[in-house]
Scaffold this motif. Structure first.
Motif, mmCIF file in Angstrom:
data_model
loop_
_atom_site.group_PDB
_atom_site.id
_atom_site.type_symbol
_atom_site.label_atom_id
_atom_site.label_comp_id
_atom_site.label_asym_id
_atom_site.label_seq_id
_atom_site.Cartn_x
_atom_site.Cartn_y
_atom_site.Cartn_z
ATOM 1 N N ALA A 281 2.867 15.967 -3.094
ATOM 2 C CA ALA A 281 4.461 15.675 -2.658
ATOM 3 C C ALA A 281 3.952 15.324 -1.059
ATOM 4 O O ALA A 281 4.639 14.629 -0.371
ATOM 5 N N GLU A 282 3.051 15.870 -0.433
ATOM 6 C CA GLU A 282 2.826 15.649 1.130
ATOM 7 C C GLU A 282 2.191 14.057 1.261
ATOM 8 O O GLU A 282 2.342 13.555 2.436
ATOM 9 N N VAL A 283 1.691 13.511 0.359
ATOM 10 C CA VAL A 283 1.210 12.408 0.405
ATOM 11 C C VAL A 283 2.321 11.114 0.664
ATOM 12 O O VAL A 283 3.152 10.938 -0.163
ATOM 13 N N PRO A 284 2.486 10.494 1.696
ATOM 14 C CA PRO A 284 3.437 9.210 1.969
ATOM 15 C C PRO A 284 3.374 8.368 0.774
ATOM 16 O O PRO A 284 2.281 7.964 0.328
ATOM 17 N N ASP A 285 4.477 8.049 0.486
ATOM 18 C CA ASP A 285 4.736 7.021 -0.615
ATOM 19 C C ASP A 285 3.998 5.671 -0.417
ATOM 20 O O ASP A 285 3.245 5.248 -1.156
ATOM 21 N N ALA A 286 3.991 5.515 1.071
ATOM 22 C CA ALA A 286 3.183 4.065 1.212
ATOM 23 C C ALA A 286 1.939 4.090 1.070
ATOM 24 O O ALA A 286 1.205 2.831 0.673
ATOM 25 N N TRP A 287 0.979 5.157 0.765
ATOM 26 C CA TRP A 287 -0.259 5.248 0.350
ATOM 27 C C TRP A 287 -0.453 5.089 -0.929
ATOM 28 O O TRP A 287 -1.839 4.991 -1.555
ATOM 29 N N LEU A 288 0.520 5.304 -1.634
ATOM 30 C CA LEU A 288 0.361 5.301 -3.200
ATOM 31 C C LEU A 288 1.093 4.310 -3.852
ATOM 32 O O LEU A 288 0.656 3.982 -4.926
ATOM 33 N N LEU A 289 1.873 3.517 -3.460
ATOM 34 C CA LEU A 289 2.540 2.204 -3.853
ATOM 35 C C LEU A 289 1.553 1.083 -4.537
ATOM 36 O O LEU A 289 0.541 1.024 -3.760
ATOM 37 N N GLY A 290 1.880 0.556 -5.467
ATOM 38 C CA GLY A 290 0.946 -0.400 -6.046
ATOM 39 C C GLY A 290 -0.192 -0.113 -6.587
ATOM 40 O O GLY A 290 -1.100 -1.124 -6.821
ATOM 41 N N GLU A 291 -0.405 1.377 -6.944
ATOM 42 C CA GLU A 291 -1.523 1.914 -7.790
ATOM 43 C C GLU A 291 -1.496 1.161 -9.064
ATOM 44 O O GLU A 291 -0.739 1.370 -9.867
ATOM 45 N N PRO A 292 -2.691 0.368 -9.361
ATOM 46 C CA PRO A 292 -2.687 -0.376 -10.808
ATOM 47 C C PRO A 292 -2.817 0.938 -11.642
ATOM 48 O O PRO A 292 -3.571 1.938 -11.913
ATOM 49 N N GLY A 293 -1.786 0.521 -12.991
ATOM 50 C CA GLY A 293 -1.650 1.605 -14.196
ATOM 51 C C GLY A 293 -0.641 2.559 -13.814
ATOM 52 O O GLY A 293 -0.421 3.165 -14.713
ATOM 53 N N PHE A 294 0.099 2.585 -12.478
ATOM 54 C CA PHE A 294 1.012 3.624 -12.456
ATOM 55 C C PHE A 294 2.352 2.935 -11.945
ATOM 56 O O PHE A 294 2.441 1.927 -11.232
ATOM 57 N N GLU A 295 3.611 3.355 -12.265
ATOM 58 C CA GLU A 295 4.864 2.731 -12.322
ATOM 59 C C GLU A 295 5.311 3.089 -10.869
ATOM 60 O O GLU A 295 6.198 2.296 -10.463
ATOM 61 N N ASP A 296 4.866 4.334 -10.487
ATOM 62 C CA ASP A 296 5.647 4.743 -8.984
ATOM 63 C C ASP A 296 4.809 5.658 -8.434
ATOM 64 O O ASP A 296 3.820 6.292 -9.029
ATOM 65 N N PRO A 297 5.022 5.989 -7.246
ATOM 66 C CA PRO A 297 4.010 7.097 -6.547
ATOM 67 C C PRO A 297 4.039 8.433 -7.200
ATOM 68 O O PRO A 297 2.887 9.007 -7.098
#
Length: 295
Positions: A209-225
């Motif tokens: 949960a410490e990882v900012p959303d901005a670094w997880l957005l748009g990861e192929p194969g995943f709907e959200d951070p």
């Protein structure tokens, strides 16, 4: 979430790392080693730093505190190095800061002893996150106030570069033969008995949960951070239970400690040296040793 600060001054680049991190000052009056989203390794390096750094601290290992740093590229306009200017321009927004440890020294196995218990904890942790960058060639360890500190976890969890194959990758063994602490007879079994039960779903949820959303957005194969966070937690949870059974501590692929230069040793006979040897060569060698020392 990570504490967020704003960079106020770019101090200097650190050219030891391939990602060209830099020392910056921030509006909280802190000094940080900053890693940039615009570096060649990309944002996944920063995600790995956060997950491993936070997890290591929760397990009682010494890892510098992490913060999220807002960067306005304008602070790099006076930087004379074109490469640094381009990196700062490409990294506007949220980046990662690691607390700067003033006066710390790079780990030297000739000057610092590590107990089997501490070595075992570090080796087990590195096996858990599959750290391929803590070898005798590049320890990524610092000694600060007499204690061992772990840094640079960007080259961990290599399975996040190919999520479809993550389960198979996370199940692989860990070869610690070239690990920086392998020479200290690491007590991996005791470390596993202590640390593995602490790797719970709840702990991993808190860490990811410490990882900012901005670094997880748009990861192929995943709907959200949050879906990406669950993937990190699942891989680590599965690995924690049995990784100690798949750690190899064999013969290293090269010398584990620094070797003295040939100009210092080639002309010396077995100890004790003769008077002629001491008068004619040793004093010059000693002078060159002092002048050439990097520590």
């Amino acid at each position: 979430m990570l504490t967020e600060v704003t960079a106020t001054r770019y101090v200097t680049p650190l050219r030891e790392g391939g990602s060209l991190p830099g020392i910056v000052e921030a509006d909280d009056l802190g000094t940080y080693v900053m890693k940039f989203t615009g570096a060649g390794q990309g944002r996944k390096t920063l995600v790995a730093e956060v997950v491993c750094g936070r997890l290591g601290r929760r397990l009682g290992l010494r890892v510098p505190e992490l913060v999220a740093i807002q960067l306005d590229p304008v602070i790099g306009l006076s930087e004379p190095d074109q490469e640094v200017q381009e990196l700062l321009k490409a990294s506007g927004g949220l980046n990662l800061g690691m607390d700067y440890l003033p006066g710390s020294l790079g780990f030297d196995p000739l000057a610092f002893e590590v107990s089997p218990e501490e070595a075992g904890r570090v080796v087990w942790f590195d096996a858990l996150v599959n750290n391929v960058d803590r070898s005798w060639r590049n320890p990524n360890l610092l000694v600060w106030h007499g204690d061992l500190w772990l840094i640079d976890h960007g080259a961990t969890m290599i399975w996040h570069h190919n999520w479809p194959g993550a389960a198979a990758s996370a199940a692989r063994p860990y070869d610690a033969s070239d690990h920086a602490l392998a020479r200290y007879a690491p007590d991996v079994a005791s470390a596993a008995a202590e640390l593995a039960p602490r790797i719970t779903e709840e702990l991993l949820d808190e860490v990811t949960a410490e990882v900012p959303d901005a670094w997880l957005l748009g990861e192929p194969g995943f709907e959200d951070p949050d879906a990406v966070r669950r993937a990190y937690a699942r891989a680590l949870l599965d690995r924690a239970a049995t990784i100690h059974e798949r750690i190899t501590l064999g013969a290293p692929s090269g010398p584990r400690v620094p070797q003295p230069p040939g100009w210092l040793t080639d002309h010396l006979g077995p100890w004790p040296h003769t008077a002629g040897e001491s008068a004619g060569t040793d004093s010059g060698a000693a002078g060159r040793t002092a002048e050439g020392s990097t520590r």
